[in-house]
Design a protein around this motif. Structure first.
Motif, PDB file in Angstrom:
ATOM      1  N   SER A 182       0.756  -1.185   0.206  1.00 35.61           N
ATOM      2  CA  SER A 182       0.082   0.050  -0.261  1.00 35.61           C
ATOM      3  C   SER A 182       0.772   1.341   0.101  1.00 35.61           C
ATOM      4  N   THR A 183       2.081   1.134  -0.238  1.00 30.17           N
ATOM      5  CA  THR A 183       3.237   2.382  -0.085  1.00 30.17           C
ATOM      6  C   THR A 183       3.432   2.873  -1.619  1.00 30.17           C
ATOM      7  N   PRO A 184       3.161   3.992  -1.970  1.00 31.25           N
ATOM      8  CA  PRO A 184       3.370   4.389  -3.088  1.00 31.25           C
ATOM      9  C   PRO A 184       5.160   4.658  -3.216  1.00 31.25           C
ATOM     10  N   VAL A 185       5.810   4.605  -4.342  1.00 35.53           N
ATOM     11  CA  VAL A 185       7.153   4.429  -4.591  1.00 35.53           C
ATOM     12  C   VAL A 185       7.228   5.136  -5.801  1.00 35.53           C
ATOM     13  N   TYR A 186       8.213   6.257  -5.859  1.00 36.59           N
ATOM     14  CA  TYR A 186       8.424   7.117  -7.097  1.00 36.59           C
ATOM     15  C   TYR A 186      10.139   6.908  -7.167  1.00 36.59           C
ATOM     16  N   MET A 187      10.390   6.418  -8.423  1.00 37.20           N
ATOM     17  CA  MET A 187      12.015   6.053  -8.407  1.00 37.20           C
ATOM     18  C   MET A 187      12.418   6.675  -9.683  1.00 37.20           C
ATOM     19  N   ALA A 188      13.705   7.116  -9.834  1.00 33.15           N
ATOM     20  CA  ALA A 188      14.346   7.738 -11.059  1.00 33.15           C
ATOM     21  C   ALA A 188      15.653   7.235 -11.241  1.00 33.15           C
ATOM     22  N   PHE A 189      16.287   6.830 -12.276  1.00 32.80           N
ATOM     23  CA  PHE A 189      17.463   6.620 -12.639  1.00 32.80           C
ATOM     24  C   PHE A 189      17.909   6.840 -14.298  1.00 32.80           C
ATOM     25  N   LEU A 190      19.057   6.755 -14.374  1.00 31.73           N
ATOM     26  CA  LEU A 190      19.484   7.036 -15.814  1.00 31.73           C
ATOM     27  C   LEU A 190      20.476   5.740 -16.365  1.00 31.73           C
ATOM     28  N   SER A 191      20.047   5.670 -17.540  1.00 33.93           N
ATOM     29  CA  SER A 191      20.636   4.575 -18.351  1.00 33.93           C
ATOM     30  C   SER A 191      21.127   4.908 -19.695  1.00 33.93           C
ATOM     31  N   LEU A 192      22.153   4.207 -20.246  1.00 35.91           N
ATOM     32  CA  LEU A 192      22.801   4.624 -21.521  1.00 35.91           C
ATOM     33  C   LEU A 192      22.247   3.898 -22.611  1.00 35.91           C
ATOM     34  N   ILE A 193      21.837   4.450 -23.511  1.00 35.35           N
ATOM     35  CA  ILE A 193      21.604   3.517 -24.820  1.00 35.35           C
ATOM     36  C   ILE A 193      22.905   3.148 -25.554  1.00 35.35           C
ATOM     37  N   ILE A 220      26.424   5.657 -11.189  1.00 37.13           N
ATOM     38  CA  ILE A 220      26.911   5.482 -12.609  1.00 37.13           C
ATOM     39  C   ILE A 220      25.684   4.773 -13.626  1.00 37.13           C
ATOM     40  N   PRO A 221      25.577   5.227 -14.690  1.00 34.38           N
ATOM     41  CA  PRO A 221      24.454   4.911 -15.401  1.00 34.38           C
ATOM     42  C   PRO A 221      24.736   3.388 -16.080  1.00 34.38           C
ATOM     43  N   ARG A 222      23.580   2.889 -15.755  1.00 35.41           N
ATOM     44  CA  ARG A 222      23.506   1.326 -16.457  1.00 35.41           C
ATOM     45  C   ARG A 222      23.219   1.260 -17.801  1.00 35.41           C
ATOM     46  N   SER A 223      23.519   0.379 -18.684  1.00 39.78           N
ATOM     47  CA  SER A 223      23.306  -0.021 -20.035  1.00 39.78           C
ATOM     48  C   SER A 223      21.849  -0.319 -19.806  1.00 39.78           C
ATOM     49  N   ILE A 224      21.052   0.197 -20.879  1.00 35.26           N
ATOM     50  CA  ILE A 224      19.742  -0.538 -21.000  1.00 35.26           C
ATOM     51  C   ILE A 224      19.592  -1.776 -21.276  1.00 35.26           C
ATOM     52  N   ARG A 225      20.450  -2.552 -21.569  1.00 30.23           N
ATOM     53  CA  ARG A 225      20.138  -3.958 -21.488  1.00 30.23           C
ATOM     54  C   ARG A 225      19.675  -4.579 -20.337  1.00 30.23           C
ATOM     55  N   GLU A 226      19.942  -3.750 -19.190  1.00 29.43           N
ATOM     56  CA  GLU A 226      19.960  -4.472 -17.755  1.00 29.43           C
ATOM     57  C   GLU A 226      19.330  -3.410 -16.571  1.00 29.43           C
ATOM     58  N   SER A 227      19.123  -2.021 -17.269  1.00 27.88           N
ATOM     59  CA  SER A 227      19.053  -1.061 -16.284  1.00 27.88           C
ATOM     60  C   SER A 227      17.872  -1.325 -15.270  1.00 27.88           C
ATOM     61  N   LYS A 228      16.459  -1.587 -15.889  1.00 25.05           N
ATOM     62  CA  LYS A 228      15.587  -1.673 -14.870  1.00 25.05           C
ATOM     63  C   LYS A 228      15.861  -2.860 -13.936  1.00 25.05           C
ATOM     64  N   ARG A 229      15.726  -3.821 -14.373  1.00 21.60           N
ATOM     65  CA  ARG A 229      15.972  -5.007 -13.458  1.00 21.60           C
ATOM     66  C   ARG A 229      17.268  -4.934 -12.200  1.00 21.60           C
ATOM     67  N   SER A 230      18.377  -4.670 -12.913  1.00 23.18           N
ATOM     68  CA  SER A 230      19.418  -3.932 -11.762  1.00 23.18           C
ATOM     69  C   SER A 230      19.002  -3.020 -10.875  1.00 23.18           C
ATOM     70  N   SER A 231      18.540  -2.008 -11.456  1.00 27.74           N
ATOM     71  CA  SER A 231      18.277  -0.921 -10.218  1.00 27.74           C
ATOM     72  C   SER A 231      17.227  -1.305  -9.581  1.00 27.74           C
ATOM     73  N   LEU A 232      16.450  -1.959  -9.881  1.00 27.21           N
ATOM     74  CA  LEU A 232      15.419  -2.391  -8.743  1.00 27.21           C
ATOM     75  C   LEU A 232      16.081  -3.482  -7.743  1.00 27.21           C
ATOM     76  N   GLU A 233      16.856  -4.426  -8.205  1.00 27.57           N
ATOM     77  CA  GLU A 233      17.602  -5.152  -7.015  1.00 27.57           C
ATOM     78  C   GLU A 233      18.405  -4.600  -6.553  1.00 27.57           C
ATOM     79  N   SER A 234      19.164  -3.725  -6.967  1.00 23.98           N
ATOM     80  CA  SER A 234      20.263  -3.161  -5.933  1.00 23.98           C
ATOM     81  C   SER A 234      19.786  -1.565  -5.386  1.00 23.98           C
ATOM     82  N   ALA A 235      18.753  -1.260  -5.586  1.00 17.25           N
ATOM     83  CA  ALA A 235      18.304  -0.035  -5.283  1.00 17.25           C
ATOM     84  C   ALA A 235      19.087   1.133  -5.651  1.00 17.25           C
ATOM     85  N   ASP A 236      19.790   0.807  -6.969  1.00 15.16           N
ATOM     86  CA  ASP A 236      20.759   1.938  -7.472  1.00 15.16           C
ATOM     87  C   ASP A 236      20.160   3.011  -8.376  1.00 15.16           C
ATOM     88  N   SER A 237      19.514   3.970  -7.388  1.00 16.66           N
ATOM     89  CA  SER A 237      18.422   4.878  -8.080  1.00 16.66           C
ATOM     90  C   SER A 237      17.981   5.806  -7.091  1.00 16.66           C
TER      91      SER A 237
END
Length: 270
Positions: A182-193, A220-237
């Motif tokens: 029930s908790t709203p979460v707002y997240m932002a991160f950068l990735s490189l194409i 450090i930006p992540r590659s778009i090949r892995e950015s969402k999954r990795s950012s969610l798992e590592s909280a790198d955002s």
């Protein structure tokens, strides 16, 4: 000239023999065959319930050792040659190379909805701006505002991507809003194409502020090949929870999160 054409034809014919009739990929060892000599790869052998896909006869565990031996001496171009890969790879390492090839096409990073678009960087940038109507910003400093929507009243998942053109590269600023329980979460991160090796050459900061408060994130930006999954798992955002987002956005009917960002080249140790 005639001999060269004949050699190329023979090589093409041999390569076709090495392709599985079920998945149409090159067959790694072990290569199996039925009693009539039809071949298929080990992965598809289980999928066809041990029946030959060509003659429908029962398959055993007969290996096509002659074809496996001939394949050992073969070298092939990477299948991503058209995207710029110059590699010529021994047959039995071809699949391994292609799984991690830096020239393999990129998938669309618009995670908010299913999208099957793939392609090289220019195609993907055009796809994001033309199809998804992503905004393109120019420069290594940027400022954006995102509407803080009530996730309980609207849908429970929101996604937005803004393209940042900086250092002749294209970065994606991802902004996501979702519910965890029930908790709203707002997240932002950068990735490189681009690939992860290129992404490691840059750093970035995101700052959200308002009402005398400020949150800052550097990474450090992540590659778009892995950015969402990795950012969610590592909280790198940059992550803002629940009421904090409304506090930063202002006590108004339509609160906005104001995001300041900067991208710079990382210092590479000498």
């Amino acid at each position: 000239m005639g001999n060269r054409v004949a050699d190329l034809h023979s090589l093409t014919t041999f390569q076709e023999l090495l392709k599985c009739p079920v998945c149409f990929n090159f067959m790694p060892s072990p290569i199996y065959q039925c009693h009539n000599g039809h071949t298929l790869c080990s992965s598809c052998k289980a999928r066809v319930l041990n029946k030959c896909p060509t003659c429908r006869h029962q398959l055993g565990d007969i290996r096509c050792l002659a074809l496996e031996k001939m394949a050992e001496s073969l070298q092939l171009h990477c299948k991503y040659e058209e995207f710029g890969c110059p590699e010529i790879i021994p047959y039995h390492t071809k699949l391994m190379h292609e799984d991690s090839c830096n020239f393999r096409p990129y998938s669309c990073p618009w995670y908010g909805c299913p999208c099957s678009a793939v392609g090289d960087i220019p195609l993907l940038v055009s796809h994001l701006t033309d199809y998804h109507k992503a905004v393109m910003l120019y420069g290594c400093k940027f400022e954006l505002e995102f509407l803080i929507e009530d996730l309980y009243k609207c849908q429970s998942y929101k996604w937005d991507v803004t393209i940042i053109n900086c250092f002749d590269k294209h970065f994606c600023l991802h902004a996501e809003a979702f519910l965890i329980g029930s908790t709203p979460v707002y997240m932002a991160f950068l990735s490189l194409i681009g690939n992860q090796a290129e992404a490691g050459n840059y750093s970035y900061s995101l700052e959200i502020g308002g009402n005398g408060r400020k949150l800052t994130f550097e990474g450090i930006p992540r590659s778009i090949r892995e950015s969402k999954r990795s950012s969610l798992e590592s909280a790198d955002s940059l992550i803002v929870l629940g009421g904090m987002a409304f506090s930063l956005g202002g006590e108004t009917r339509m609160p906005m999160l104001r995001v300041l960002g900067r991208i710079w080249k990382a210092q590479i140790p000498g």
